[in-house]
Every structure is written in structure tokens, then in C-alpha cells.
Design a protein around this motif. Structure first.
Motif, PDB file in Angstrom:
ATOM      1  N   VAL A 279     -54.635  10.348 -39.984  1.00  0.00           N
ATOM      2  CA  VAL A 279     -56.037  10.060 -39.675  1.00  0.00           C
ATOM      3  C   VAL A 279     -56.356   8.644 -40.133  1.00  0.00           C
ATOM      4  N   GLN A 280     -56.840   7.814 -39.214  1.00  0.00           N
ATOM      5  CA  GLN A 280     -57.242   6.438 -39.514  1.00  0.00           C
ATOM      6  C   GLN A 280     -58.723   6.290 -39.191  1.00  0.00           C
ATOM      7  N   PHE A 281     -59.517   5.838 -40.165  1.00  0.00           N
ATOM      8  CA  PHE A 281     -60.949   5.624 -39.938  1.00  0.00           C
ATOM      9  C   PHE A 281     -61.154   4.327 -39.157  1.00  0.00           C
ATOM     10  N   VAL A 282     -62.005   4.398 -38.136  1.00  0.00           N
ATOM     11  CA  VAL A 282     -62.239   3.261 -37.239  1.00  0.00           C
ATOM     12  C   VAL A 282     -63.734   3.153 -36.950  1.00  0.00           C
TER      13      VAL A 282
ATOM     14  N   HIS B 255     -65.328   6.809 -37.210  1.00  0.00           N
ATOM     15  CA  HIS B 255     -64.620   7.721 -36.318  1.00  0.00           C
ATOM     16  C   HIS B 255     -63.303   8.138 -36.967  1.00  0.00           C
ATOM     17  N   LEU B 256     -62.856   9.349 -36.676  1.00  0.00           N
ATOM     18  CA  LEU B 256     -61.577   9.863 -37.171  1.00  0.00           C
ATOM     19  C   LEU B 256     -60.561   9.740 -36.039  1.00  0.00           C
ATOM     20  N   MET B 257     -59.745   8.705 -36.086  1.00  0.00           N
ATOM     21  CA  MET B 257     -58.765   8.449 -35.037  1.00  0.00           C
ATOM     22  C   MET B 257     -57.374   8.880 -35.500  1.00  0.00           C
ATOM     23  N   LEU B 258     -56.620   9.497 -34.594  1.00  0.00           N
ATOM     24  CA  LEU B 258     -55.316  10.053 -34.926  1.00  0.00           C
ATOM     25  C   LEU B 258     -54.202   9.180 -34.339  1.00  0.00           C
ATOM     26  N   PHE B 259     -53.205   8.857 -35.188  1.00  0.00           N
ATOM     27  CA  PHE B 259     -52.060   8.054 -34.784  1.00  0.00           C
ATOM     28  C   PHE B 259     -50.764   8.785 -35.139  1.00  0.00           C
ATOM     29  N   ALA B 260     -49.715   8.493 -34.396  1.00  0.00           N
ATOM     30  CA  ALA B 260     -48.407   9.117 -34.639  1.00  0.00           C
ATOM     31  C   ALA B 260     -47.719   8.429 -35.809  1.00  0.00           C
ATOM     32  N   MET B 261     -47.198   9.236 -36.726  1.00  0.00           N
ATOM     33  CA  MET B 261     -46.467   8.704 -37.876  1.00  0.00           C
ATOM     34  C   MET B 261     -44.981   8.532 -37.576  1.00  0.00           C
ATOM     35  N   GLU B 262     -44.518   9.057 -36.474  1.00  0.00           N
ATOM     36  CA  GLU B 262     -43.108   8.975 -36.100  1.00  0.00           C
ATOM     37  C   GLU B 262     -43.008   9.127 -34.596  1.00  0.00           C
ATOM     38  N   ASN B 263     -41.810   8.913 -34.060  1.00  0.00           N
ATOM     39  CA  ASN B 263     -41.599   9.167 -32.640  1.00  0.00           C
ATOM     40  C   ASN B 263     -41.652  10.676 -32.408  1.00  0.00           C
ATOM     41  N   ILE B 264     -42.628  11.129 -31.648  1.00  0.00           N
ATOM     42  CA  ILE B 264     -42.826  12.561 -31.434  1.00  0.00           C
ATOM     43  C   ILE B 264     -42.317  12.913 -30.038  1.00  0.00           C
ATOM     44  N   PRO B 265     -41.240  13.693 -29.943  1.00  0.00           N
ATOM     45  CA  PRO B 265     -40.707  14.044 -28.628  1.00  0.00           C
ATOM     46  C   PRO B 265     -41.669  14.939 -27.857  1.00  0.00           C
ATOM     47  N   PRO B 266     -41.537  14.982 -26.550  1.00  0.00           N
ATOM     48  CA  PRO B 266     -42.346  15.914 -25.770  1.00  0.00           C
ATOM     49  C   PRO B 266     -42.117  17.355 -26.222  1.00  0.00           C
ATOM     50  N   MET B 267     -43.172  18.148 -26.190  1.00  0.00           N
ATOM     51  CA  MET B 267     -43.156  19.576 -26.490  1.00  0.00           C
ATOM     52  C   MET B 267     -42.974  19.888 -27.971  1.00  0.00           C
ATOM     53  N   ARG B 268     -43.017  18.870 -28.845  1.00  0.00           N
ATOM     54  CA  ARG B 268     -42.969  19.123 -30.289  1.00  0.00           C
ATOM     55  C   ARG B 268     -44.397  19.200 -30.819  1.00  0.00           C
TER      56      ARG B 268
END
Length: 662
Positions: free
Chosen positions: A614-617, A628-641
């Protein structure tokens, strides 16, 4: 099969054409960008390893690195030695060659070799000076004993998974920073960011599994894990060759003088390879020119012999597939996915399509493993093209957002007939009280007509640097990010308008036996990429107290853990690294009501090791107390994970899911 076996018949050349002398070159795979196929990346020659982004990324002194690295390796491999099953049986006569059909008397099931003795002529460290360093670093070489790690308990599995995830996070953070620096260069020879990141991490002793050669699964690496660059495979120790397709322990380092293969990369770029998923016909290396054309007969040596010896001793190999995938930033458009362990069942010498002799190996996937990641990628691609191609009766809605998002959000349930997400009003953006906008006053913005550049007003609000790369990746987490807003003159495609553009990945709300409802993506989500906003109706403290009396569940933003501090954390590289503290954000004293209006983010599961932060923006107002509560990926997230968040509560306080989503 042995290279001296007289029963092997080499094909003859056409009449009148002499048979050329065979040569041995590694089986190369195309690199992601502009490097010749036959050119091995030399990490010692990569210039300007010390990134200069006002982040104090200068390498720490040699003594500090050696001490830290020694302690880290001691702790990691103390754990290895405790849980690893070392190969128990030595070959009967040291360096003596074992005939193919001879049975090892000591333990026919050991399938391996003992730790390799260190020859006096060899040293454990490579003292070659690295570019950008005043004093030569001592870099551990990739050799020593072969081990297999088995029977890991849940605690050990979490330990190694966390170790791999944190290492990959540092790699991705450095790579993004390096890419931004390369963007600023003009008329200067550029070096790929993935090579710079891997070289810097190697110089700091952060490459994993360098002290031991692991046969079988790598602890902490799961089937289906996706890697955007080949060098990242080297960083985690999954495949130790920057370009060669076969990774193996050379004969000179083996206790019996025979090479042993540990992993292969299958990318479909060779004419004699056949890939049928569970069964692979893999061609050997050697006999190719600089254009990867077969021009000589192959010989049974090097990686070819290592594959044959692994077949003879029943040693499994790791298989990594190179797959073309949408959403990757590499020039080739290819990602590398770990697909599990395979047995080498057969080895034979055959005439290839080029007319020259080629060694071929039949690989069979070991039963009982998780679903192949490459197969999941293919299925996700089919779903993107036709959302009803799999189990159409289980698709309760093609878009729960009712066209309020840029892309559709599918609702899928193949467990029961529950369709609760359809009972809530979809809220694409957070609803703030009107006083939030009035109390923030009239805002001021930048004057950048063609897009924001260095030194503009919005850049200064963020501490003199932009929070995102040109491709929209988060450079590093901060207490608060200021994006360009309605008072700025910059266009919608400005690099500082990332989160306000809305959902960009095709997400799916799905029914899960473990977590109730969950969220996953049909697209590959790259590390540092924006996913979506966590939306709800913002309530003051007094309003929240009234609602909780009625039993309504609320989300409290101040309870989210500060995972943003982990993205871009370079403390493992720079001993002087300081966690970002600008701007100072006051305590968030508000709640979010998601009991009636919510979006897809509200169905994300809780995890103490999340893949989303969660990153505040701020962008549409200037009130620091209501970001705002914005969500970012912490790693490469494969499809369907499944996507997961750290809600800032102990694991024993919930059963993997917040009450609001059950």
C-alpha cells in the motif's frame, strides 16, 4: 553412452565435402536485448556500477562487505547444513570413470556425489577487480559440493521463500533505478539495467546459492515463478549461466571427474528441440556458428556429457522455459518461468535438420509437482482472448465493475454458487467528504505543457525526484507521493500521473477454499507496477464509531503495515542507506466503509508475506490526512497467482481473510 564408445556412428558428410573438425561452444540462448549471441556478459566490465540518483548507492568498503557477507552466508548455509540431505555415497574409486552398467555397491539410490575436495591450485575467491571499485572485491566462485535440499518443514520453507523474495525485491529495485539513470544518458553507451543490477548485487555478495551447487529444487523458488531477465536466474541460483542453455558442474570440480547437469533452459529457439510440456526432446550444444546455425557435428563433452551422466545416475534437472508474454519490458517480449524437475530418460546421437550430428535427450517431467507455470501462462492468454473458454458455467459475471473500470473484472466461482460480490455497489474511486477538498484550499500545480521534467514544481514536492520511471514503475516506496493533479498543465500521459489512470490489469475475483474470496490477475504484473486503488467511503473518527456500534466492518488505513519501505530498500547494498522520511505524514485518523460500496481490492487476502504493498498518494487534493490507498506489486506476479496484502494484523487474528470479505 561415452564419448569413446565405438558403437556410436557419426553421419557422413555429402560426397566430395570433407567432414569439418567438431568444435565445442555452449548452447546459447538469445539475450533479451542487443548483445551478440556468442558474447557472454562480463559483469566485471560493466561500467559505472555505482548508481548516482542521490541515493548514496556507492559501494561500501571491502571490509564491511566481507564481514556482512560472511555472517549472512554463515547463517544461510548453517540452515542448509541442518536441513539438507548431502549426497551420501562417494563413487568407488575417486576420479576413476564408472562404466555405464556398473552398479554402485554402497547405495544405489543415492543418485549423487559427495562434496568436492578443494584442489590446492584453486582458490575459493575470484579477485578480479570489478568496474567502479577502488579495491578489488573477493567474489565467491560458483563451485564446491553438490547438495540436495529435502524434507523442509513449514518454517524452513517460509525462511527460504522470504530470502528469495527479498533478494528479488532488491534486484528489481536496483534494476528500476538503473533503468531511470540510463534514461537520462545522452550520447553515451548504455548498459542494460538488468546487467547493472546483477553486477552490483554480485559485487555485494548478494547472489544466492553460490557456495553450493544444488541438485533438484532450489529452496524458496516455487514452480510458476516468473523472471523477466536471464540474469535474475543467476542471482537466485536457479540457473547459473548468463546465456548457456545447460548449467552443470564441470568435470574438473567433480569428485569422480565427470560433469553433472543441474538445469536447462528451453526456449523453443533451436530447430531440433521438441517441447510437448511433460515430455521434451532437448538437443545438445556445440557445432554452431555465431548465427546459431549447426555447421559441425556435436561431441559428447561439456554440457552434453553432463546431461548424459545425469541420466546415467538418475539425477533430475530443473527446467526453465522461455515464454513470450504480454506485459514484459524486455525487448524480446520473453519471460522465464520455472516449470519444475525432469528426469533424463534417453540420450542418443542423431542427424539433425541441418544434416549434422546432434545429441538429443528425452526429458520426462516428474509426477506429483505443481502445475507448470508455462501452461498457466498459456491458459491466461486464452482467458484474455475469450473469458468463457474455461468452465463458462462458473463465470458469474464478466465484469463486476459494470464498465466503471478501464478493463473488465471477472467473477469466477467453481466451488459453490456464492455470488456475494454482485450484491455490492462497485466503487472505482475513493469517496472523500467535501470538507477534505475545501480544507486543502486552492492547489497549485506545475507548468509543464509537454510533460513533467526534472526540476518542475511537482518534482520538488516529491523531494526533487519523480516517484515513477518512464514506464510507470514505482522507483521506491515513500511515506507519501504527490502526483500531478487538476491544477497542473501537464497532459494525461505525464509520467507523474500513474495511479489516477485507474485499473490497467485484467483482474478476477475468484472463490477460494483457503481464503474465501480472492483476487488474481489474467495479466503478468511486473514488480513495481501499479495495480489498483483500495476504495471505500471515507469516514471521520466520529462517523466510524457510530457505524461500528451497528456492527459494520471498517478498514483503518493506519493499520496497514509499512511495506512501502521495503520497495527500494537498498540497505543490503549501501550501509549508509536511509529510509525515506519526506514528506512527514500526520497520523491517519479516518476509516473506510466498504460494507456497501467497494471495489476489487477489498477481496484481496491477508498475508504476512504479501506480494502487494500500500502506497499513500495525493493528486486531487492537498490534505495530507486523507491520502488515496494505492496498491503496487512487490514482485513479478504471474497470471492466476493470488494477490495478497498485509493488513497489519497478526496471522492468528484471522483465517486468511478479513471478515468483511467472508
Amino acid at each position: 553412452m561415452n564419448s569413446q564408445n565405438p558403437n556410436i556412428t557419426f553421419p557422413s558428410a555429402p560426397p566430395g565435402i570433407p567432414i569439418p573438425t567438431p568444435i565445442l561452444t555452449p548452447k546459447l540462448e538469445p539475450l533479451d536485448e542487443h548483445i551478440e549471441q556468442t558474447q557472454q556478459p562480463n559483469l566485471n566490465e560493466i561500467p559505472n556500477l555505482n548508481l548516482n540518483l542521490n541515493l548514496n548507492l556507492d559501494l561500501v568498503c571491502e571490509e564491511t562487505l566481507n564481514d556482512n557477507n560472511s555472517n549472512q552466508n554463515a547463517n544461510v548455509y548453517a540452515e542448509f547444513n541442518r536441513v539438507s540431505e548431502l549426497f551420501r555415497t562417494a563413487f568407488t574409486k575417486g576420479l576413476q570413470q564408472i562404466p555405464k552398467n556398473e552398479v554402485i555397491d554402497e547405495d544405489p539410490n543415492s543418485r549423487a556425489i559427495i562434496p568436492v575436495p578443494v584442489p590446492d591450485a584453486l582458490q575459493n575467491y575470484d579477485s578480479t577487480p570489478s568496474a567502479g571499485e577502488v579495491t578489488a572485491q573477493k567474489i565467491p566462485r560458483r563451485w564446491k559440493e553438490l547438495v540436495r535440499v529435502t524434507d523442509l518443514g513449514l518454517t524452513e520453507q517460509r525462511h527460504f521463500r522470504d530470502l528469495v523474495r527479498r533478494t528479488r525485491m532488491v534486484y528489481d529495485s536496483v534494476r528500476v533505478l538503473a533503468a531511470v539513470e540510463e534514461e537520462r544518458k545522452i550520447d553515451v553507451r548504455k548498459v542494460r539495467s538488468d546487467l547493472r543490477a546483477s553486477a552490483l548485487m554480485r559485487n555485494c555478495g548478494l547472489w544466492l546459492n553460490r557456495d553450493k551447487r544444488i541438485v533438484g529444487a532450489i529452496p524458496g523458488v516455487c514452480i510458476g515463478d516468473v523472471f523477466l531477465y536471464r540474469m535474475e536466474l543467476c542471482v537466485v541460483g536457479l540457473h547459473g549461466q548468463p546465456q548457456a542453455g545447460i548449467d552443470y558442474l564441470p568435470a574438473s570440480m567433480s569428485s569422480n571427474g565427470e560433469p553433472i547437469a543441474t538445469s536447462v533452459i528451453v526456449s523453443g529457439g533451436y530447430e531440433d528441440d521438441v517441447d510437448e510440456g511433460d515430455v521434451i526432446i532437448y538437443s545438445g550444444h556445440g557445432g554452431q556458428d555465431k548465427h546459431s546455425r549447426q555447421v559441425f557435428h556435436q561431441k559428447l563433452e561439456g554440457g552434453n556429457l553432463a546431461m548424459e551422466r545425469s541420466m546415467h545416475y538418475g539425477i533430475e534437472v530443473r527446467v526453465i522455459r522461455g515464454v513470450r508474454c504480454e506485459g514484459t519490458t524486455s525487448a524480446s517480449g520473453k519471460v522465464y518461468v520455472y516449470d519444475g524437475l525432469y528426469r533424463i530418460l534417453e540420450c542418443w546421437f542423431d542427424v539433425g535438420k541441418s544434416g549434422f550430428g546432434v545429441y538429443k535427450y528425452k526429458l520426462w517431467r516428474i509426477d506429483g509437482q505443481a502445475k507448470m507455470g508455462s501452461l498457466v501462462l498459456k491458459e491466461a492468454l486464452m482467458l484474455r482472448r475469450d473469458p468463457l473458454c474455461f468452465k463458462p458455467m462458473c463465470v458469474f459475471s464478466l465484469d463486476v465493475s459494470n464498465s466503471k473500470e478501464n478493463v473488465c473484472v471477472r467473477l469466477f466461482n467453481d466451488i459453490d454458487r456464492n455470488h456475494d460480490p454482485l450484491c455490492f455497489e462497485y466503487l472505482p474511486k475513493t469517496t472523500f467528504p467535501q470538507f477534505v477538498f475545501h480544507s486543502s484550499g486552492k492547489g497549485t500545480g506545475c507548468e509543464c505543457v509537454d510533460g513533467c521534467g526534472d526540476g518542475c514544481f511537482c518534482s520538488m514536492k516529491n523531494g526533487g525526484e519523480f516517484p515513477y520511471s518512464q514506464s510507470g514503475l514505482l522507483m521506491r516506496g515513500k511515506p507519501l507521493i504527490f502526483e500531478c493533479g487538476p491544477f497542473c498543465r501537464c497532459p494525461p500521459h505525464c509520467r507523474n500521473r500513474v495511479t489516477q489512470k485507474g485499473l490497467g490489469h485484467r483482474l478476477e475475483v475468484f472463490r477460494s477454499k483457503e481464503t474465501g474470496w480472492g483476487v488474481r490477475s489474467l495479466d503478468l504484473i511486473q514488480a513495481g507496477a501499479f495495480i489498483c486503488e483500495y476504495t471505500g467511503v471515507v469516514l471521520t473518527r466520529e462517523q466510524a464509531q457510530i457505524l461500528t456500534m451497528n456492527g459494520d466492518s471498517l478498514i483503518y488505513p493506519n493499520r496497514f503495515s509499512n511495506r512501502w519501505a521495503e520497495w527500494g530498500d537498498l540497505s543490503m547494498i549501501d550501509a549508509n542507506y536511509v529510509r525515506p522520511s519526506f514528506p512527514s505524514v500526520p497520523p491517519l485518523d479516518f476509516a473506510m466503509d466498504v460494507s456497501r460500496m467497494r471495489n476489487v481490492a477489498c477481496y484481496m487476502s491477508h498475508s504476512s508475506t504479501p506480494n502487494v504493498l500500500v502506497q499513500f498518494v495525493l493528486f486531487d487534493h492537498n490534505n495530507l490526512m486523507f491520502p488515496h490507498l494505492m496498491l503496487f506489486a512487490m514482485e513479478n506476479i504471474p497470471p492466476m497467482r493470488e494477490l495478497s496484502l498485509d493488513y497489519g494484523v497478526a496471522d492468528d487474528e484471522l483465517t486468511g481473510k478479513l471478515a468483511i470479505c467472508n
